[in-house]
Design a protein around this motif. Structure first.
Motif, PDB file in Angstrom:
ATOM      1  N   ALA A 167       0.827  -1.205   0.000  1.00  0.00           N
ATOM      2  CA  ALA A 167       0.000   0.000   0.000  1.00  0.00           C
ATOM      3  C   ALA A 167       0.864   1.258   0.000  1.00  0.00           C
ATOM      4  CB  ALA A 167      -0.920  -0.004   1.225  1.00  0.00           C
ATOM      5  N   GLY A 168       1.982   1.216   0.711  1.00  0.00           N
ATOM      6  CA  GLY A 168       2.872   2.370   0.725  1.00  0.00           C
ATOM      7  C   GLY A 168       3.453   2.663  -0.647  1.00  0.00           C
ATOM      8  N   LEU A 169       3.827   1.623  -1.366  1.00  0.00           N
ATOM      9  CA  LEU A 169       4.362   1.804  -2.717  1.00  0.00           C
ATOM     10  C   LEU A 169       3.300   2.361  -3.663  1.00  0.00           C
ATOM     11  CD1 LEU A 169       6.553  -1.407  -3.060  1.00  0.00           C
ATOM     12  CD2 LEU A 169       7.354   0.951  -2.927  1.00  0.00           C
ATOM     13  N   VAL A 170       2.078   1.848  -3.548  1.00  0.00           N
ATOM     14  CA  VAL A 170       0.992   2.348  -4.395  1.00  0.00           C
ATOM     15  C   VAL A 170       0.698   3.810  -4.070  1.00  0.00           C
ATOM     16  CG1 VAL A 170      -1.477   2.128  -4.876  1.00  0.00           C
ATOM     17  CG2 VAL A 170      -0.030   0.089  -4.799  1.00  0.00           C
ATOM     18  N   ALA A 171       0.707   4.151  -2.783  1.00  0.00           N
ATOM     19  CA  ALA A 171       0.468   5.535  -2.391  1.00  0.00           C
ATOM     20  C   ALA A 171       1.557   6.468  -2.918  1.00  0.00           C
ATOM     21  CB  ALA A 171       0.387   5.642  -0.872  1.00  0.00           C
ATOM     22  N   ALA A 172       2.762   5.906  -3.096  1.00  0.00           N
ATOM     23  CA  ALA A 172       3.875   6.701  -3.615  1.00  0.00           C
ATOM     24  C   ALA A 172       3.856   6.804  -5.131  1.00  0.00           C
ATOM     25  CB  ALA A 172       5.201   6.107  -3.151  1.00  0.00           C
ATOM     26  N   GLY A 173       2.888   6.154  -5.773  1.00  0.00           N
ATOM     27  CA  GLY A 173       2.752   6.259  -7.219  1.00  0.00           C
ATOM     28  C   GLY A 173       3.108   5.013  -7.994  1.00  0.00           C
ATOM     29  N   ALA A 174       3.505   3.936  -7.308  1.00  0.00           N
ATOM     30  CA  ALA A 174       3.867   2.703  -8.007  1.00  0.00           C
ATOM     31  C   ALA A 174       2.609   1.975  -8.472  1.00  0.00           C
ATOM     32  CB  ALA A 174       4.676   1.790  -7.094  1.00  0.00           C
ATOM     33  N   PRO A 175       2.677   1.257  -9.600  1.00  0.00           N
ATOM     34  CA  PRO A 175       1.530   0.425 -10.020  1.00  0.00           C
ATOM     35  C   PRO A 175       1.234  -0.641  -8.972  1.00  0.00           C
ATOM     36  CG  PRO A 175       3.157   0.644 -11.781  1.00  0.00           C
ATOM     37  CD  PRO A 175       3.791   1.175 -10.550  1.00  0.00           C
ATOM     38  N   GLY A 176      -0.018  -1.070  -8.910  1.00  0.00           N
ATOM     39  CA  GLY A 176      -0.394  -2.069  -7.918  1.00  0.00           C
ATOM     40  C   GLY A 176       0.390  -3.356  -8.053  1.00  0.00           C
ATOM     41  N   LEU A 177       0.606  -3.811  -9.288  1.00  0.00           N
ATOM     42  CA  LEU A 177       1.329  -5.059  -9.485  1.00  0.00           C
ATOM     43  C   LEU A 177       2.762  -4.954  -8.987  1.00  0.00           C
ATOM     44  CD1 LEU A 177       1.385  -7.927 -10.541  1.00  0.00           C
ATOM     45  CD2 LEU A 177       1.934  -7.040 -12.812  1.00  0.00           C
ATOM     46  N   LEU A 178       3.382  -3.801  -9.189  1.00  0.00           N
ATOM     47  CA  LEU A 178       4.744  -3.619  -8.688  1.00  0.00           C
ATOM     48  C   LEU A 178       4.770  -3.689  -7.172  1.00  0.00           C
ATOM     49  CD1 LEU A 178       7.719  -2.962  -9.040  1.00  0.00           C
ATOM     50  CD2 LEU A 178       7.116  -0.526  -9.165  1.00  0.00           C
ATOM     51  N   GLY A 179       3.814  -3.032  -6.532  1.00  0.00           N
ATOM     52  CA  GLY A 179       3.737  -3.110  -5.081  1.00  0.00           C
ATOM     53  C   GLY A 179       3.531  -4.533  -4.602  1.00  0.00           C
ATOM     54  N   GLY A 180       2.675  -5.291  -5.320  1.00  0.00           N
ATOM     55  CA  GLY A 180       2.441  -6.675  -4.948  1.00  0.00           C
ATOM     56  C   GLY A 180       3.668  -7.546  -5.124  1.00  0.00           C
ATOM     57  N   LEU A 181       4.401  -7.326  -6.212  1.00  0.00           N
ATOM     58  CA  LEU A 181       5.623  -8.107  -6.437  1.00  0.00           C
ATOM     59  C   LEU A 181       6.655  -7.851  -5.358  1.00  0.00           C
ATOM     60  CD1 LEU A 181       5.981  -7.757 -10.312  1.00  0.00           C
ATOM     61  CD2 LEU A 181       5.683  -9.894  -9.041  1.00  0.00           C
TER      62      LEU A 181
END
Length: 248
Positions: A50-64
């Motif tokens: 969630a932190g990565l997504v909030a920072a602008g990363a795609p959801g899949l990248l955050g999940g990986l």
């Protein structure tokens, strides 16, 4: 209790906790409380995604990233079990041959396919949860990994023998009452319900069905359970739970 909790942390994570005892009584407690370890780890992974997504990363990248950190935090122990069991069962040999293949350090085609599918599904699901906000990702991750660790209690329930006289299976097989895993599923589901709603019941039921079927098939093929069966059931239960939680 203290020795069992320390053993659960030392055995199933990279946290540098020293286990004062490694015997069946301590292992019995460790498997009974290890869902707590899964809850904490799952919450942390959900927060990272969630932190990565909030920072602008795609959801899949955050999940990986979350799935990769989860593998590192557990030394890939459960994933190794999944790979070994996939290769072993894929051989269609007798129990002795299947166990020999599972002990072989090599990786076959079945292991590669199952690892790619399971890790891919987990990453996509974590990403989908992360896109719904921090609270959903944290609670969803905690529930999924908690259900995965609750699978250990079912695989190690009383009356189920170990497939071989050594290893993790021999240490913990038959140590858990049959009610431990269902109780954990109810407790985890009830705790997550205020945030995730009715889908927690579906996630818990699907994870349980997957574990029951995989454990029964492995026992039939191997004559008992091994450490690889524990790891495979945990990863498949996590995946089943995440699929339900990530589905709108």
């Amino acid at each position: 209790m203290r020795a069992g909790l320390a053993l659960a942390i030392a055995m199933f994570t990279v946290v540098p906790v020293r286990a004062s005892r490694i015997d069946r009584p301590a292992a019995r407690v460790a498997l009974a409380v290890v869902p707590l370890v899964g809850v904490v780890l799952g919450a942390m992974l959900g927060a990272v995604a969630a932190g990565l997504v909030a920072a602008g990363a795609p959801g899949l990248l955050g999940g990986l990233v979350a799935v990769g950190l989860g593998a590192a935090a557990t030394r890939g122990l459960h994933l190794d079990g999944l790979a070994d069991l996939a290769d072993g069962l894929g051989s269609h040999g007798d129990a002795a041959r299947t166990l020999a293949i599972m002990k072989d350090p090599g990786v076959g085609a079945f292991a590669v396919v199952w690892l790619v599918v399971v890790l891919g599904v987990q990453a996509a699901a974590f990403g989908a949860l992360a896109e719904r906000g921090l609270l959903v990702a944290v609670v969803g991750g905690a529930l999924a990994l908690g259900l995965g660790r609750a699978a250990f209690a079912w695989v190690a329930r009383r009356g189920v023998p170990a497939a071989s006289p050594d290893g993790l299976g021999a240490l913990v097989a038959g140590t858990q009452p049959a009610w431990v895993a269902p109780v954990w599923a109810v407790v985890l589901g009830a705790s997550a319900f205020p945030v995730l709603g009715r889908r927690v019941a579906v996630a818990a039921v699907l994870a349980a069905v997957v574990v029951v079927l995989v454990a029964a098939h492995a026992r039939r093929r191997l004559g008992g359970v091994s450490g690889d069966v524990f790891g495979a059931c945990a990863e498949l239960a996590v995946t089943a739970g995440l699929v339900v939680l990530a589905t709108a």
